[in-house]
Design an enzyme around this catalytic site. Structure first.
Site, PDB file in Angstrom:
ATOM      1  N   ASP A 151       0.833  -1.202   0.000  1.00 10.04           N
ATOM      2  CA  ASP A 151       0.000   0.000   0.000  1.00 10.04           C
ATOM      3  C   ASP A 151       0.870   1.256   0.000  1.00 10.04           C
ATOM      4  OD1 ASP A 151      -2.524   1.570   0.478  1.00 10.04           O
ATOM      5  OD2 ASP A 151      -1.576   1.914   2.424  1.00 10.04           O
ATOM      6  N   SER A 152       1.884   1.276   0.843  1.00 11.68           N
ATOM      7  CA  SER A 152       2.775   2.445   0.919  1.00 11.68           C
ATOM      8  C   SER A 152       3.605   2.603  -0.341  1.00 11.68           C
ATOM      9  CB  SER A 152       3.704   2.316   2.127  1.00 11.68           C
ATOM     10  OG  SER A 152       2.961   2.356   3.310  1.00 11.68           O
TER      11      SER A 152
END
Length: 145
Positions: free
Chosen positions: A36-37
């Site tokens: 996600d990051s």
């Protein structure tokens, strides 16, 4: 994307492991967490390098792409292009039991997005940066503007 600078940054920050080590060492939700990051950063980088706009316009564009619904839509159309290992990571993450859900997505789309993010985390931790860039580029193609 500029591979040489990114490889220096990505490889110096992460402990690059063999793909089999990554898929067995980390839970699918841990892979999704890091994915996600990584996805958020690479999509932001994509737009900053390809356009010049106000930060709130960047935010609006990037938020629409990194949303669970957008990720689910992309991965549905991209499944046939995944390797066997990537499909296995996706399925493990999609079938996991997350304790949260996106506020603007169905559970089904949230789980698909979790699978997509797990693939990105898997690629990042195993140092498969070219493949990572390829998938991110495909996911944002045609969304500049």
């Amino acid at each position: 994307m500029e591979k040489s600078v990114d490889n220096i940054i990505f490889n110096s920050i992460s402990e690059v492991m063999k793909p089999t080590e990554v898929s067995s060492r980390y839970s699918p939700l841990a892979l999704a967490y890091i994915g996600d990051s990584v996805y958020d950063l690479l999509v932001k980088r994509y737009f900053v390098m390809k356009s010049n706009m106000q930060t709130e316009k960047y935010h609006k564009k990037v938020s629409s792409i990194v949303s669970a619904n957008s990720q689910a839509e992309f991965i549905e159309g991209y499944m046939d292009s995944l390797t066997e290992d990537e499909q296995a990571v996706f399925k493990r993450a999609r079938n996991s039991s997350p304790h949260t859900k996106a506020k603007n997505a169905s559970l089904q789309n949230y789980l698909k997005a979790t699978g997509f993010e797990a693939i990105l985390g898997y690629l990042y931790l195993s140092g498969q940066n070219e493949r990572l860039y390829e998938i991110v580029d495909k996911s944002v193609e045609g969304k500049l503007g």
